[in-house]
Design an enzyme around this catalytic site. Sequence first.
Site, short mmCIF file in Angstrom:
data_model
loop_
_atom_site.label_atom_id
_atom_site.label_comp_id
_atom_site.label_asym_id
_atom_site.label_seq_id
_atom_site.Cartn_x
_atom_site.Cartn_y
_atom_site.Cartn_z
N ASP A 1 0.81 -1.23 0.00
CA ASP A 1 0.00 0.00 0.00
C ASP A 1 0.83 1.27 0.00
O ASP A 1 0.43 2.30 0.55
CB ASP A 1 -0.96 0.02 1.22
CG ASP A 1 -1.88 -1.17 1.23
OD1 ASP A 1 -2.21 -1.67 0.14
OD2 ASP A 1 -2.26 -1.61 2.33
N GLY B 1 0.35 1.62 -7.38
CA GLY B 1 -0.61 1.78 -8.47
C GLY B 1 -0.48 3.16 -9.11
O GLY B 1 -0.48 3.30 -10.32
N ASN C 1 -4.98 -10.31 -3.36
CA ASN C 1 -4.62 -9.66 -2.09
C ASN C 1 -4.18 -8.22 -2.35
O ASN C 1 -4.27 -7.37 -1.47
CB ASN C 1 -3.51 -10.43 -1.34
CG ASN C 1 -2.27 -10.71 -2.19
OD1 ASN C 1 -2.24 -10.42 -3.38
ND2 ASN C 1 -1.25 -11.28 -1.58
N HIS D 1 -4.48 -1.91 -5.78
CA HIS D 1 -3.69 -0.78 -6.29
C HIS D 1 -4.64 0.32 -6.77
O HIS D 1 -5.45 0.09 -7.66
CB HIS D 1 -2.78 -1.26 -7.44
CG HIS D 1 -1.76 -2.25 -6.98
ND1 HIS D 1 -0.88 -2.86 -7.83
CD2 HIS D 1 -1.47 -2.74 -5.75
CE1 HIS D 1 -0.09 -3.68 -7.14
NE2 HIS D 1 -0.45 -3.63 -5.87
N THR D 2 -4.51 1.48 -6.16
CA THR D 2 -5.44 2.57 -6.47
C THR D 2 -4.85 3.48 -7.54
O THR D 2 -3.69 3.88 -7.46
CB THR D 2 -5.69 3.43 -5.22
OG1 THR D 2 -5.98 2.55 -4.14
CG2 THR D 2 -6.84 4.39 -5.42
N THR E 1 -5.57 -11.46 3.79
CA THR E 1 -6.67 -10.79 3.11
C THR E 1 -7.82 -11.77 2.82
O THR E 1 -8.82 -11.37 2.23
CB THR E 1 -6.17 -10.20 1.78
OG1 THR E 1 -5.63 -11.28 0.99
CG2 THR E 1 -5.11 -9.14 1.99
N ARG F 1 2.43 -29.33 -5.99
CA ARG F 1 2.37 -29.76 -7.39
C ARG F 1 1.19 -30.66 -7.76
O ARG F 1 0.46 -30.37 -8.68
CB ARG F 1 3.69 -30.43 -7.83
CG ARG F 1 4.83 -29.43 -7.84
CD ARG F 1 6.16 -30.09 -7.65
NE ARG F 1 6.25 -30.64 -6.30
CZ ARG F 1 7.18 -31.47 -5.90
NH1 ARG F 1 8.09 -31.92 -6.74
NH2 ARG F 1 7.21 -31.91 -4.65
N THR G 1 -9.50 -4.79 1.72
CA THR G 1 -10.37 -5.29 2.79
C THR G 1 -11.04 -4.17 3.58
O THR G 1 -11.91 -4.44 4.40
CB THR G 1 -9.54 -6.13 3.79
OG1 THR G 1 -8.49 -5.30 4.29
CG2 THR G 1 -8.95 -7.36 3.13
N ARG H 1 -9.78 -2.64 5.95
CA ARG H 1 -9.30 -2.64 7.34
C ARG H 1 -8.49 -1.37 7.63
O ARG H 1 -7.73 -0.91 6.77
CB ARG H 1 -8.39 -3.85 7.59
CG ARG H 1 -9.12 -5.18 7.59
CD ARG H 1 -8.16 -6.33 7.82
NE ARG H 1 -7.27 -6.59 6.69
CZ ARG H 1 -6.34 -7.52 6.67
NH1 ARG H 1 -6.13 -8.28 7.73
NH2 ARG H 1 -5.59 -7.71 5.60
P1 GDP Z 1 -0.60 0.28 -3.60
O1 GDP Z 1 -1.19 -0.99 -3.11
O2 GDP Z 1 0.87 0.38 -3.33
O3 GDP Z 1 -0.92 0.59 -5.03
O4 GDP Z 1 -1.28 1.44 -2.72
P2 GDP Z 1 -2.84 1.58 -2.36
O5 GDP Z 1 -3.56 2.03 -3.56
O6 GDP Z 1 -3.33 0.38 -1.65
O7 GDP Z 1 -2.78 2.72 -1.26
C1 GDP Z 1 -2.21 3.96 -1.51
C2 GDP Z 1 -3.29 5.04 -1.25
O8 GDP Z 1 -2.65 6.30 -1.15
C3 GDP Z 1 -4.30 5.18 -2.35
O9 GDP Z 1 -5.53 5.56 -1.81
C4 GDP Z 1 -3.72 6.28 -3.24
O10 GDP Z 1 -4.72 6.99 -3.96
C5 GDP Z 1 -3.12 7.18 -2.18
N1 GDP Z 1 -1.93 7.92 -2.58
C6 GDP Z 1 -0.90 7.53 -3.37
N2 GDP Z 1 0.07 8.46 -3.36
C7 GDP Z 1 -0.34 9.44 -2.54
C8 GDP Z 1 0.25 10.66 -2.08
O11 GDP Z 1 1.38 11.02 -2.40
N3 GDP Z 1 -0.50 11.42 -1.20
C9 GDP Z 1 -1.75 11.05 -0.79
N4 GDP Z 1 -2.38 11.83 0.06
N5 GDP Z 1 -2.32 9.90 -1.21
C10 GDP Z 1 -1.61 9.12 -2.05
P1 IMO Z 2 -0.72 -4.23 -2.19
O1 IMO Z 2 -0.26 -4.80 -3.51
C1 IMO Z 2 -0.97 -4.55 2.16
C2 IMO Z 2 -0.66 -8.59 3.85
C3 IMO Z 2 -1.94 -9.00 4.57
C4 IMO Z 2 -1.37 -9.95 5.61
C5 IMO Z 2 -0.23 -10.64 4.84
C6 IMO Z 2 -0.62 -11.99 4.26
O2 IMO Z 2 -2.03 -3.56 -2.24
O3 IMO Z 2 0.35 -3.40 -1.60
P2 IMO Z 2 -2.15 -12.74 2.21
O4 IMO Z 2 -3.62 -12.49 1.96
O5 IMO Z 2 -1.26 -12.25 1.14
O6 IMO Z 2 -1.86 -14.15 2.59
O7 IMO Z 2 -1.84 -11.87 3.54
O8 IMO Z 2 0.14 -9.77 3.79
N1 IMO Z 2 -0.84 -8.12 2.46
C7 IMO Z 2 -0.91 -6.83 2.10
N2 IMO Z 2 -0.90 -5.72 2.84
N3 IMO Z 2 -1.01 -4.46 0.81
C8 IMO Z 2 -0.99 -5.57 0.05
O9 IMO Z 2 -0.94 -5.55 -1.30
C9 IMO Z 2 -0.96 -6.84 0.70
N4 IMO Z 2 -0.95 -8.11 0.25
C10 IMO Z 2 -0.86 -8.87 1.34
O10 IMO Z 2 -2.58 -7.89 5.14
O11 IMO Z 2 -0.79 -9.20 6.65
MG MG Z 3 -2.74 -1.65 -1.85
#
Ligand code: GDP
Ligand code: IMO
Ligand code: MG
Length: 451
Positions: free
Chosen positions: A18, A22, A43, A46-47, A135, A149, A309, A311
């Site tokens: 997170d 994305g 799991n 990506h936003t 997740t 396998r 999720t 969370r």
């Molecule tokens: P990813 O899983 O790495 O793609 O990240 P996520 O999408 O799960 O979470 C990142 C969140 O932060 C999303 O809601 C994005 O829109 C937001 N985001 C990304 N870069 C920035 C930033 O520089 N500032 C702020 N305020 N939000 C951001």
């Molecule tokens: P993105 O790509 C944040 C975390 C879960 C849990 C552990 C194992 O959005 O960054 P799993 O379901 O993979 O067996 O869970 O890994 N987890 C993530 N946390 N962002 C993710 O993906 C995650 N993918 C798995 O919360 O702690």
């Molecule tokens: Mg994410």
Amino acid sequence: MTAARSEHTCVFGLGWGDEGKGKIVDLLCPGFDVVARFNGGANAGHTVCVGDEKFALHLLPSGVLHEAATSVVGHGVVVDPLAILSEIDALAARGIDVMGRLRISDRAHLVMPYHKIEDKLGEKAAGESGKIGTTARGIGPCYADKMRRTTAIRFADLLFNDDLPTKVRKIVDNRKKYFAAVYGEDGGLDAAEVLDELATARDRLGPCVCDTSELLHGAIGGGRAILFEGANGLLLDVDHGTYPFVTSSSTGPHGIGPGAGVPASRVTRLIGVTKAYATRVGSGPFVSELKDEVGNRIRVQGHEFGTTTGRPRRCGWFDTVANRYTARLSGATDVALMHLDTLSGFERVGYCVAYEIDGKRVDTPPADAGQLEKAMPVFEFMPGWQENLRTVRRFEDLPPTALAYVERIETLIGAPVTLAGVGPDRSQTLVRGPLADVIAVPEPTAAAPSS
Ligand code: GDP
Ligand code: IMO
Ligand code: MG
């Protein structure tokens, strides 16, 4: 300006996921012909924010919004067919048709209904103290079958294995017995329903299935540029992360070889994405966590709630020990420091420079989760900044305290911060160094959030 065509690039997380991968993938896309996922599954969340529209992508690569790019789901990805179909349908309902430019590896494994059931039952049985906090998308059980396998199912089986129904009935029968014996319930599994699901997967996804490794090598040979999109983050890596509180795949550039069939040496730009503070979802050690008002404030200001999720994410100060470790093991050539804007308004900003374990100072994460759990953070602080950063467009226009913070982080983790996030919109990204010549940050739209 577009990205240098010959430089294949990987975007991956340096933290516990997170980080904003994305957004960076979407921003880089115009310079690439192919965007390929190589690990993880549903799991991931990506936003991508485009104007006032928000897209949450789980199995589809974040490049899927760019019509000119081919989207590849490599064989290291574990694919829940219903989940990817519902993503495809949701995009189609918003006028984005991805079927013609989506390719799924014939070697990719399928997440089956019994994987998701096992994930949930296993976590429930482990209880609050023992669970990983997954997740619940069936990721671990699917990768376990891949390694076992004999009980695994790949897309190639869907297309070519005439004995698949017999195999599936046998697996379902065995899983029901196993679930009943170990968890006291059979999970409500029904072989006919599982086979129906597979038939839908074959009919609807079959046309997208191919040898994606061949496709990628063809693209490389033809001078096209590939952007590899890592899911999750290196602190969740099955080998290098905070084991056992990790996911089940190789989450960094080292996953490109096994997960996409392209030698990692081909990929020369490695962009590690991290945040200006730290977050984690699920269980496991988190040395710099703040279980106080400061942590709450970061969560609220950063909208730190899970994309997959929902969370609430655990929040803390930036951890230079963990990020130095992941930047080093991945060989990050560039670091994207996201969410700088989120830290506006703090009188001082902290960062963890070392751990103290049983009175001893440690500057690299220990292997044992128990040791990490005991580790106390050694924090340093710098003056914060009060300005809203959302309209800043260049590193040199950052308030001096914010720029000093970026430079301190860069020095401590030993890798250059060449990108920074100052908001969720594409336009809210700062770029410097050689990357500035290859990324064209778009102008802000009226919808870009300014506060
Ligand atoms: P990813 O899983 O790495 O793609 O990240 P996520 O999408 O799960 O979470 C990142 C969140 O932060 C999303 O809601 C994005 O829109 C937001 N985001 C990304 N870069 C920035 C930033 O520089 N500032 C702020 N305020 N939000 C951001
Ligand atoms: P993105 O790509 C944040 C975390 C879960 C849990 C552990 C194992 O959005 O960054 P799993 O379901 O993979 O067996 O869970 O890994 N987890 C993530 N946390 N962002 C993710 O993906 C995650 N993918 C798995 O919360 O702690
Ligand atoms: Mg994410």
